[in-house]
Design a protein around this motif. Sequence first.
Motif, PDB file in Angstrom:
ATOM      1  N   THR A  16       0.815  -1.216   0.000  1.00  0.00           N
ATOM      2  CA  THR A  16       0.000   0.000   0.000  1.00  0.00           C
ATOM      3  C   THR A  16       0.852   1.272   0.000  1.00  0.00           C
ATOM      4  OG1 THR A  16      -0.183  -0.008   2.415  1.00  0.00           O
ATOM      5  CG2 THR A  16      -1.927  -1.127   1.176  1.00  0.00           C
ATOM      6  N   ALA A  17       2.164   1.134   0.117  1.00  0.00           N
ATOM      7  CA  ALA A  17       3.042   2.301   0.066  1.00  0.00           C
ATOM      8  C   ALA A  17       3.001   2.913  -1.335  1.00  0.00           C
ATOM      9  CB  ALA A  17       4.464   1.919   0.445  1.00  0.00           C
ATOM     10  N   ALA A  18       3.123   4.216  -1.398  1.00  0.00           N
ATOM     11  CA  ALA A  18       2.962   4.938  -2.657  1.00  0.00           C
ATOM     12  C   ALA A  18       4.116   4.752  -3.642  1.00  0.00           C
ATOM     13  CB  ALA A  18       2.769   6.425  -2.372  1.00  0.00           C
ATOM     14  N   THR A  19       5.294   4.421  -3.140  1.00  0.00           N
ATOM     15  CA  THR A  19       6.447   4.289  -4.023  1.00  0.00           C
ATOM     16  C   THR A  19       7.102   2.921  -3.832  1.00  0.00           C
ATOM     17  OG1 THR A  19       8.037   5.174  -2.422  1.00  0.00           O
ATOM     18  CG2 THR A  19       6.890   6.778  -3.833  1.00  0.00           C
ATOM     19  N   SER A  20       7.824   2.498  -4.862  1.00  0.00           N
ATOM     20  CA  SER A  20       8.525   1.221  -4.753  1.00  0.00           C
ATOM     21  C   SER A  20       9.660   1.316  -3.729  1.00  0.00           C
ATOM     22  CB  SER A  20       9.049   0.771  -6.113  1.00  0.00           C
ATOM     23  OG  SER A  20       9.951   1.724  -6.633  1.00  0.00           O
ATOM     24  N   PHE A  21      10.265   2.490  -3.592  1.00  0.00           N
ATOM     25  CA  PHE A  21      11.314   2.653  -2.585  1.00  0.00           C
ATOM     26  C   PHE A  21      10.737   2.447  -1.182  1.00  0.00           C
ATOM     27  CE2 PHE A  21      13.862   5.041   0.446  1.00  0.00           C
ATOM     28  CZ  PHE A  21      15.133   4.552   0.167  1.00  0.00           C
ATOM     29  N   ALA A  22       9.596   3.063  -0.907  1.00  0.00           N
ATOM     30  CA  ALA A  22       8.950   2.909   0.403  1.00  0.00           C
ATOM     31  C   ALA A  22       8.574   1.451   0.642  1.00  0.00           C
ATOM     32  CB  ALA A  22       7.723   3.807   0.500  1.00  0.00           C
ATOM     33  N   GLN A  23       8.072   0.788  -0.369  1.00  0.00           N
ATOM     34  CA  GLN A  23       7.736  -0.627  -0.233  1.00  0.00           C
ATOM     35  C   GLN A  23       8.965  -1.441   0.129  1.00  0.00           C
ATOM     36  OE1 GLN A  23       5.851  -1.739  -3.933  1.00  0.00           O
ATOM     37  NE2 GLN A  23       4.076  -0.419  -3.564  1.00  0.00           N
ATOM     38  N   GLY A  24      10.074  -1.153  -0.538  1.00  0.00           N
ATOM     39  CA  GLY A  24      11.316  -1.865  -0.250  1.00  0.00           C
ATOM     40  C   GLY A  24      11.824  -1.590   1.160  1.00  0.00           C
ATOM     41  N   GLN A  25      11.745  -0.338   1.601  1.00  0.00           N
ATOM     42  CA  GLN A  25      12.175   0.012   2.956  1.00  0.00           C
ATOM     43  C   GLN A  25      11.331  -0.721   3.999  1.00  0.00           C
ATOM     44  OE1 GLN A  25      15.312   1.315   2.504  1.00  0.00           O
ATOM     45  NE2 GLN A  25      14.785   2.516   4.294  1.00  0.00           N
ATOM     46  N   LEU A  26      10.033  -0.699   3.795  1.00  0.00           N
ATOM     47  CA  LEU A  26       9.134  -1.359   4.742  1.00  0.00           C
ATOM     48  C   LEU A  26       9.402  -2.858   4.797  1.00  0.00           C
ATOM     49  CD1 LEU A  26       5.885   0.576   3.842  1.00  0.00           C
ATOM     50  CD2 LEU A  26       7.080   0.677   6.045  1.00  0.00           C
ATOM     51  N   ALA A  27       9.582  -3.460   3.635  1.00  0.00           N
ATOM     52  CA  ALA A  27       9.860  -4.899   3.588  1.00  0.00           C
ATOM     53  C   ALA A  27      11.186  -5.215   4.269  1.00  0.00           C
ATOM     54  CB  ALA A  27       9.873  -5.388   2.149  1.00  0.00           C
ATOM     55  N   ALA A  28      12.189  -4.354   4.079  1.00  0.00           N
ATOM     56  CA  ALA A  28      13.499  -4.577   4.701  1.00  0.00           C
ATOM     57  C   ALA A  28      13.411  -4.481   6.217  1.00  0.00           C
ATOM     58  CB  ALA A  28      14.515  -3.573   4.161  1.00  0.00           C
ATOM     59  N   VAL A  29      12.672  -3.489   6.715  1.00  0.00           N
ATOM     60  CA  VAL A  29      12.520  -3.329   8.170  1.00  0.00           C
ATOM     61  C   VAL A  29      11.779  -4.530   8.752  1.00  0.00           C
ATOM     62  CG1 VAL A  29      11.376  -1.956   9.961  1.00  0.00           C
ATOM     63  CG2 VAL A  29      12.657  -0.814   8.153  1.00  0.00           C
ATOM     64  N   ARG A  30      10.690  -4.923   8.098  1.00  0.00           N
ATOM     65  CA  ARG A  30       9.918  -6.067   8.603  1.00  0.00           C
ATOM     66  C   ARG A  30      10.744  -7.350   8.564  1.00  0.00           C
ATOM     67  NH1 ARG A  30       7.530  -9.701   6.070  1.00  0.00           N
ATOM     68  NH2 ARG A  30       7.300  -8.547   4.130  1.00  0.00           N
ATOM     69  N   SER A  31      11.472  -7.569   7.477  1.00  0.00           N
ATOM     70  CA  SER A  31      12.308  -8.777   7.359  1.00  0.00           C
ATOM     71  C   SER A  31      13.391  -8.812   8.422  1.00  0.00           C
ATOM     72  CB  SER A  31      12.936  -8.846   5.972  1.00  0.00           C
ATOM     73  OG  SER A  31      11.940  -8.989   4.996  1.00  0.00           O
ATOM     74  N   ALA A  32      14.044  -7.671   8.655  1.00  0.00           N
ATOM     75  CA  ALA A  32      15.091  -7.617   9.684  1.00  0.00           C
ATOM     76  C   ALA A  32      14.514  -7.896  11.065  1.00  0.00           C
ATOM     77  CB  ALA A  32      15.774  -6.255   9.664  1.00  0.00           C
ATOM     78  N   CYS A  33      13.335  -7.375  11.331  1.00  0.00           N
ATOM     79  CA  CYS A  33      12.689  -7.623  12.626  1.00  0.00           C
ATOM     80  C   CYS A  33      12.324  -9.099  12.760  1.00  0.00           C
ATOM     81  CB  CYS A  33      11.462  -6.740  12.771  1.00  0.00           C
ATOM     82  SG  CYS A  33      10.660  -6.877  14.372  1.00  0.00           S
ATOM     83  N   ALA A  34      11.742  -9.677  11.717  1.00  0.00           N
ATOM     84  CA  ALA A  34      11.373 -11.103  11.755  1.00  0.00           C
ATOM     85  C   ALA A  34      12.610 -11.969  11.952  1.00  0.00           C
ATOM     86  CB  ALA A  34      10.644 -11.482  10.475  1.00  0.00           C
ATOM     87  N   GLU A  35      13.694 -11.624  11.305  1.00  0.00           N
ATOM     88  CA  GLU A  35      14.925 -12.395  11.442  1.00  0.00           C
ATOM     89  C   GLU A  35      15.489 -12.289  12.862  1.00  0.00           C
ATOM     90  OE1 GLU A  35      19.414 -12.140   9.721  1.00  0.00           O
ATOM     91  OE2 GLU A  35      17.785 -11.908   8.270  1.00  0.00           O
ATOM     92  N   SER A  36      15.462 -11.084  13.424  1.00  0.00           N
ATOM     93  CA  SER A  36      16.014 -10.924  14.777  1.00  0.00           C
ATOM     94  C   SER A  36      15.163 -11.620  15.830  1.00  0.00           C
ATOM     95  CB  SER A  36      16.187  -9.449  15.121  1.00  0.00           C
ATOM     96  OG  SER A  36      14.957  -8.839  15.406  1.00  0.00           O
ATOM     97  N   LEU A  37      13.851 -11.702  15.589  1.00  0.00           N
ATOM     98  CA  LEU A  37      12.965 -12.350  16.549  1.00  0.00           C
ATOM     99  C   LEU A  37      12.809 -13.846  16.283  1.00  0.00           C
ATOM    100  CD1 LEU A  37      10.125  -9.681  16.839  1.00  0.00           C
ATOM    101  CD2 LEU A  37      11.952 -10.145  18.471  1.00  0.00           C
ATOM    102  N   GLY A  38      13.110 -14.266  15.064  1.00  0.00           N
ATOM    103  CA  GLY A  38      12.975 -15.677  14.721  1.00  0.00           C
ATOM    104  C   GLY A  38      11.542 -16.107  14.487  1.00  0.00           C
ATOM    105  N   ARG A  39      10.701 -15.160  14.115  1.00  0.00           N
ATOM    106  CA  ARG A  39       9.299 -15.483  13.829  1.00  0.00           C
ATOM    107  C   ARG A  39       8.732 -14.408  12.901  1.00  0.00           C
ATOM    108  NH1 ARG A  39       8.783 -13.441  19.309  1.00  0.00           N
ATOM    109  NH2 ARG A  39       7.633 -11.484  19.259  1.00  0.00           N
ATOM    110  N   PRO A  40       7.631 -14.718  12.224  1.00  0.00           N
ATOM    111  CA  PRO A  40       7.015 -13.715  11.348  1.00  0.00           C
ATOM    112  C   PRO A  40       6.468 -12.544  12.167  1.00  0.00           C
ATOM    113  CG  PRO A  40       6.094 -15.903  10.933  1.00  0.00           C
ATOM    114  CD  PRO A  40       6.954 -16.009  12.157  1.00  0.00           C
TER     115      PRO A  40
END
Length: 172
Positions: free
Chosen positions: A96-120
């Motif tokens: 739902t982010a307006a730009t592909s850059f924002a989408q990528g940033q959001l996905a990167a933050v979420r992925s890093a958080c999921a990786e650090s916590l070891g869960r989705p």
Amino acid sequence: MPLSETLARVDADLAAGRVPLARQRLRGLVSSFPQDLALRRRLAGVYRLYGDAAEAGRWMYLEEDREADETAAFEARYGSPGRRMRAVAWRGPEATAATSFAQGQLAAVRSACAESLGRPVDWDDPASHRDGPDEEEREPWTAGDVLAGVGCLVGVLAVLAVWVTGFVALFD
């Protein structure tokens, strides 16, 4: 109050030098409309007036033309992926982010958080990105904190002693 009317009040507040009020209004708007990147950009501009690079970086984090020093200050202040995910304050899927850059940033933050916590983790479920290593980042109590707590306890006990003494005196 409609968005346009609130933005007009923000402009009036800034013109009158009421920067804290403008900041408060914009924070409310970003909370209500987290996908609106223009609101985030305006809020970052207000934080620049305060000289708060970390908060300016926080609200420009999803923009491609962000300032590198502000981004670095944001990432330093919100050091863990979980804290960063909460700070970005996004709701809904990245798509739902307006730009592909924002989408990528959001996905990167979420992925890093999921990786650090070891869960989705999910943007719409704040509980999913809590209870992780970043919850342990709280600062330890200082001597001042302990003294303040002891002082409060002594004050409460003194008031209680006066109350009990007065209550006992009623029946003497």
